[in-house]
Design an enzyme around this catalytic site. Structure first.
Site: not given
Ligand code: AMP
Length: 280
Positions: A37, A151, A185, A187-188
């Site tokens: 991010h 993504d 990387m 978040s999950r």
């Protein structure tokens, strides 16, 4: 950093900036921020100096209640990171304002989702993504927005939506940031057990072997086989080579392609890809 927690306040603020002729850049996130991010925030700052970042865990893009509930959250830490990265406006809208009623309208892009990559196994997921991004664009009124290549299908759909619906937002992508062993990387990843974390690296290995195969002139069948081997113990949704603009499986060797994998580790669905483009 200004923190905005209501849609009406965000709209008023972005309209003011728009009227003053101040272009802004926008990075939407679901929080639990990491270096991936942060890299988008840095890229965004190069596009326009006034950066709006949002944190909103979008319930309508999840395929199960459990996945939504277990999505990691840490608002305090996230706000520290946003501040540190020079974000000017943090937008954290409440779900009750984002969805005052169950949305009836659907923004879908069948040609790039039906039977394709994550669209094949996540019904309604991309409709949920397009819905929230469309509305976040309306509320934040940015001149530009940045999305992660991690993504890739999501980025492509949003770029097409912005262009075809003429939303006035230039959509940029930024490269995938990885852990030192290559794991993308996410978040999950925070939900992986120690053994799951070791297994997860298989996805990067599959992509690396795929790329080696393409580089060394192997046939597409050989490349596909090479990608599957390291993934053996995992439940694999797809591991394939695609055309980067149509997302159809590659029929013949090409200079530009997308190697992409979705697989389950520890009951957590992980995705990753290598996008190979010719230098323009
Ligand atoms: P998320 O919070 O997972 O919805 O992601 C918000 C944005 O960060 C999306 O545009 C993602 O593609 C991007 N992103 C997530 N992980 C990474 C990563 N490892 N490297 C670069 N961008 C990422």
């Amino acid at each position: 950093m200004q923190i905005i927690r209501s849609v009406s306040e965000m709209k008023a603020f972005s309209e003011k900036l728009f009227r003053e002729g101040t272009p802004t850049v926008f990075v939407p996130t679901m929080g639990y921020l990491h270096e991936g991010h942060a890299s988008l925030f840095r890229r965004a700052k190069q596009v326009h100096p006034v950066l709006i970042a949002s944190i909103f865990i979008n319930p309508i893009q999840f395929n199960s209640r459990e996945d939504f509930e277990k999505y990691p959250r840490s608002e305090e830490r996230d706000l520290e990171i946003l501040k540190r990265e020079g974000v000017n406006i943090a937008f954290l809208p409440p779900a009750s304002e984002v969805y005052p009623q169950q949305p009836g309208i659907r923004i879908s892009y069948p040609a790039l989702t039906e039977g394709k990559l994550c669209g094949a196994t996540r019904p309604g997921h991309f409709e949920g993504v397009l819905h929230i991004v469309h509305n976040l664009f309306l509320w934040t009124k940015p001149a530009a927005a940045v999305f992660g290549e991690k993504d890739y299908q999501q980025f492509l759909l949003i770029a097409r939506m912005a262009q075809e619906l003429d939303l006035g937002v230039t959509v940029y992508s930024a490269p995938t940031i990885r852990e030192s062993d290559g794991l993308a990387m996410s978040s999950r990843n925070a939900r992986l057990s120690a053994s799951g974390r070791r297994e997860a690296i298989r996805i990067f290995h599959a992509l690396s072997l795929g790329k080696n195969g393409m580089d060394s002139g192997s046939s597409l069948d050989e490349v596909r086989q090479a990608m599957l081997e390291p993934l053996q113990p995992l439940k694999v949704e797809y591991a394939d080579i695609f055309h980067p603009d149509t997302l159809t499986p590659l029929q013949e060797r090409a200079e530009e392609y997308l190697l992409a994998v979705a697989a389950w580790v520890d009951g957590i669905r992980l995705i990753d890809n290598f996008l190979i483009r010719k230098p323009h």
